[in-house]
Design a protein around this motif. Structure first.
Motif, PDB file in Angstrom:
ATOM      1  N   ASP A   1       4.527 -11.159  13.938  1.00 48.79           N
ATOM      2  CA  ASP A   1       3.135 -11.544  13.712  1.00 48.79           C
ATOM      3  C   ASP A   1       2.590 -10.974  12.400  1.00 48.79           C
TER       4      ASP A   1
ATOM      5  N   ARG B   1      -0.204  -0.086   5.226  1.00 44.48           N
ATOM      6  CA  ARG B   1      -1.331  -0.567   6.028  1.00 44.48           C
ATOM      7  C   ARG B   1      -0.908  -1.843   6.721  1.00 44.48           C
TER       8      ARG B   1
ATOM      9  N   ARG C   1      -4.395 -14.679  15.886  1.00 38.83           N
ATOM     10  CA  ARG C   1      -3.573 -13.692  15.208  1.00 38.83           C
ATOM     11  C   ARG C   1      -4.378 -13.023  14.098  1.00 38.83           C
TER      12      ARG C   1
ATOM     13  N   GLU D   1      -6.991  -4.619  13.417  1.00 43.08           N
ATOM     14  CA  GLU D   1      -6.077  -3.576  12.964  1.00 43.08           C
ATOM     15  C   GLU D   1      -6.453  -3.027  11.598  1.00 43.08           C
ATOM     16  N   ASP D   2      -6.792  -3.900  10.661  1.00 47.08           N
ATOM     17  CA  ASP D   2      -7.132  -3.433   9.312  1.00 47.08           C
ATOM     18  C   ASP D   2      -7.824  -4.577   8.577  1.00 47.08           C
TER      19      ASP D   2
ATOM     20  N   PHE E   1       0.845  -1.193   0.000  1.00 46.66           N
ATOM     21  CA  PHE E   1       0.000   0.000   0.000  1.00 46.66           C
ATOM     22  C   PHE E   1       0.883   1.246   0.000  1.00 46.66           C
TER      23      PHE E   1
ATOM     24  N   LEU F   1       3.828 -13.673  10.104  1.00 47.04           N
ATOM     25  CA  LEU F   1       3.223 -14.982  10.360  1.00 47.04           C
ATOM     26  C   LEU F   1       1.747 -15.007   9.946  1.00 47.04           C
ATOM     27  N   VAL F   2       1.070 -13.890  10.133  1.00 44.36           N
ATOM     28  CA  VAL F   2      -0.365 -13.884   9.850  1.00 44.36           C
ATOM     29  C   VAL F   2      -0.645 -14.138   8.364  1.00 44.36           C
ATOM     30  N   VAL F   3       0.289 -13.805   7.491  1.00 41.78           N
ATOM     31  CA  VAL F   3       0.032 -14.132   6.086  1.00 41.78           C
ATOM     32  C   VAL F   3       0.691 -15.446   5.667  1.00 41.78           C
TER      33      VAL F   3
ATOM     34  N   ARG G   1       6.025  -8.594   3.688  1.00 38.14           N
ATOM     35  CA  ARG G   1       4.707  -9.220   3.809  1.00 38.14           C
ATOM     36  C   ARG G   1       4.181  -9.699   2.452  1.00 38.14           C
ATOM     37  N   THR G   2       4.440  -8.913   1.396  1.00 38.97           N
ATOM     38  CA  THR G   2       3.986  -9.375   0.080  1.00 38.97           C
ATOM     39  C   THR G   2       4.788 -10.602  -0.355  1.00 38.97           C
TER      40      THR G   2
ATOM     41  N   PHE H   1      -0.393  -4.165  10.402  1.00 42.48           N
ATOM     42  CA  PHE H   1      -1.196  -4.467  11.584  1.00 42.48           C
ATOM     43  C   PHE H   1      -0.438  -3.875  12.767  1.00 42.48           C
ATOM     44  N   GLU H   2      -0.809  -2.636  13.091  1.00 40.49           N
ATOM     45  CA  GLU H   2       0.012  -1.779  13.951  1.00 40.49           C
ATOM     46  C   GLU H   2       0.225  -2.328  15.354  1.00 40.49           C
ATOM     47  N   GLN H   3      -0.859  -2.788  15.984  1.00 40.38           N
ATOM     48  CA  GLN H   3      -0.739  -3.236  17.376  1.00 40.38           C
ATOM     49  C   GLN H   3      -0.403  -4.723  17.439  1.00 40.38           C
ATOM     50  N   MET H   4       0.456  -5.146  16.503  1.00 39.30           N
ATOM     51  CA  MET H   4       0.943  -6.522  16.509  1.00 39.30           C
ATOM     52  C   MET H   4       2.454  -6.455  16.320  1.00 39.30           C
TER      53      MET H   4
END
Ligand SMILES: Nc1ncnc2c1ncn2[C@@H]1O[C@H](COP(=O)(O)OP(=O)(O)OP(=O)(O)O)[C@@H](O)[C@H]1O
Ligand SMILES: [Mg+2]
Lengths: 243, 288
Positions: free
Chosen positions: A97, A88, B159, B166-167, A84, A100-102, A156-157, A90-93
């Motif tokens: 993480d 964008r 998670r 968050e988004d 982006f 890992l989330v992706v 992340r991408t 995930f700020e509070q992570m």
């Protein structure tokens, strides 16, 4: 995988942000997209990643997928990913993480029964090391510097292992060390036959990295061609001076 | 002594409510103001099955959990059309609807008269009529739910919940169908609240609609905001704090009827002070 658009159109309250645009992005190539501010570059990326629905037109993926609409939660499955322009994350992570989330399970039930597997962590380490953020893995993302955020977006991408990558001004505001890292990532993707689309204002980087340059102006295609040729065209220079 | 046990039981029940709401509000960022509806559904299903049908506690609790989960699923389905402030307002509406059903469906709920004579459970011949024994049961269930919430929060599923908070659109672009995640956590939270409701019904042995009105939802919300969102320990801490607060007021010399009335005022003040000086709550990792 190639991605082709036909007559893609998007209006915002009468403003034609993308106007009847037809283009093709090829695998194994970096296609640069340039154009003055507000010419519709980010809108185009948003349309092709389901972030904003398009009004009219078609999106063709590879040789046999033809789409007249695209939802955000579908694009990953089609092998499309992006950064982006304004990060964008995930700020509070934690930084870790965010990766890992992706990487971990998309299936809700499997996700319920795992935390992350060893190979997910190894992969995250590899990616974060590549962009120089492994040391920062336990930091809260909100506390990263501007440049680190841009790098985390890029990592992340990469974690998505997609076929088609859209980078919306990934270099903007970066120091030269970081620019090297990101351009390295882009070149690597190109070498592995991915389709790479790069929206960028820095003409030196466009010249250096892109195989094809697309020039947008007021949501329309001004011209397309090889960088050295396109960047010297009179109408392109004028479009930029007209800013 | 018996009074301390009473307070401890209440703390246990409200910890369950806090921990379960925290999954929805703290971890997923869905500002739900309808938790008392699920708490009430749990209580009513258990009370009705026990008094009108003579069921035993455990099967009744199980049915209450499943039933509340299904209702929450349907409510969550409707709420999934809303975001932000509208979500809060919509959930608010559902609390009022469920409350009026408790109040007005008199043939089943006995309306404002409430349901008296709910028996304390008996398990393998062991009676939980004694408060200390009952406290043991509450602590056991609260602990199980706490551990479940911790597990969820640290799983890959948890998670994704945080990423939704968050988004949501960004995590969709990365391939998650967030609607399913939101529905699942909403139903899970409601099912946990139903456990608290079942315990409350057999503890007090009498329930009426007034225990499950909107104020109750706001009270649980206050618990987790005070303790700190997205932190399970915070939810327990908030419950301890807000349950003990009126006792402290009484202890420092307010007459007990004044202390009871002052309670609401102090809750309100506390929340305002907290929002100004420490928006993340006592131990929270996320602020609204
Ligand atoms: N969500 C939106 N709602 C309304 N108008 C929008 C929206 N997004 C973009 N626009 C408008 O569409 C036009 C194209 O904007 P876009 O962001 O695509 O430009 P851009 O080429 O990316 O510019 P920049 O180089 O500044 O990033 C602008 O006129 C912009 O104001
Ligand atoms: Mg842009």
């Amino acid at each position: 995988m190639s991605i082709e658009i036909k007559n893609l159109t998007k209006c915002f309250d009468g403003v034609k942000a993308v106007n009847n645009l037809s283009l093709e992005f090829l695998p194994g190539q970096i296609t640069g997209i340039i154009g003055p501010n507000g010419s519709g570059k980010s809108t185009l990326v948003n349309l092709l990643t389901g972030v904003i629905p398009f009004d009219r037109g078609l999106v063709l993926l590879g040789s046999d997928t033809k789409l007249s609409k695209l939802a955000a939660y579908d694009v990953a499955e089609y092998g499309i990913t992006r950064t982006f322009q304004d990060a964008r994350l995930f700020e509070q992570m934690t930084v870790l993480d965010n990766i890992l989330v992706v990487l971990t399970e998309r299936n809700l039930f499997s996700a319920f029964f795992e935390r992350h597997k060893k190979f997910h962590l190894d992969e995250a380490e590899k990616l974060l090391t590549q962009v120089g953020l492994w040391e920062k893995r336990q930091a809260l993302t909100a506390n990263l510097s501007y440049g680190q955020r841009k790098l985390l977006e890029v990592a992340r991408t990469l974690a998505m292992k997609s076929e088609i990558y859209f980078f919306d001004e990934p270099f903007a505001g970066l120091f030269s060390e970081m620019i090297k890292i990101v351009s390295g990532v882009l070149v690597e993707l190109k070498k592995t036959d991915k389709t790479v689309v790069l929206v960028e204002h820095n003409m030196d980087l466009i010249r250096e990295l892109s195989d094809t340059v697309v020039v947008l102006d007021a949501g329309e295609l001004l011209t397309v061609g090889r960088p050295e040729e396109v960047l010297s065209r009179k109408e392109v220079v004028e479009a930029y001076l007209g800013e | 002594m018996d009074y301390f046990i009473h307070l401890a039981i209440l703390i246990g029940i409200y910890s369950i409510l806090g921990v379960s709401l925290n999954l929805v509000v703290g971890y997923t960022g869905l500002l739900s103001v309808t938790h008392a509806a699920f708490y009430g559904l749990g209580a009513y299903v258990v009370a009705i099955l026990l008094t009108a049908y003579g069921w035993a506690f455990w099967p009744a609790l199980l049915v209450a959990i499943i039933f509340t989960g299904l209702v929450a699923f349907l409510i969550g389905l409707v709420l999934s059309r809303f975001a932000g402030d509208y979500y809060a307002l919509g959930s608010f509406g559902f609390n009022i609807i469920v409350f009026s059903i408790f109040l007005n469906w008199q043939s089943v709920t006995r309306g404002p008269l409430g349901i008296p004579g709910i028996a304390r459970p008996e398990i393998f011949g062991v009676s939980f009529g004694d408060n200390l024994m009952f406290l043991g049961l509450v602590v056991l269930l609260a602990l199980l739910i706490y551990l479940a919430a911790e597990y969820i929060a640290h799983s890959s599923f948890g998670r994704v919940l945080k990423a939704i908070r968050e988004d949501e659109q960004a995590i969709q672009v990365f391939g998650y169908r967030t609607a399913y995640y939101k529905l699942t956590v909403f139903a899970l939270g409601a099912m946990m609240a139903a456990v608290a409701g079942g315990l409350f019904a057999v503890y007090i042995t009498f329930i009426d609609p007034s225990s499950f009105n909107l104020m109750e939802s706001i009270f649980v919300l206050a618990i987790i905001i005070l303790g700190g969102l997205a932190n399970n320990k915070g939810a327990v801490l908030g419950a301890v704090f807000l349950i003990l607060l009126p006792e402290v007021l009484r202890f420092v010399g307010f007459p007990s009827d004044v202390a009871a009335q002052l309670r609401q005022v102090v809750y309100g003040l506390l929340l305002i002070v907290l929002m100004v000086y420490r928006p993340q709550g006592l131990v929270g990792e996320y602020k609204l």
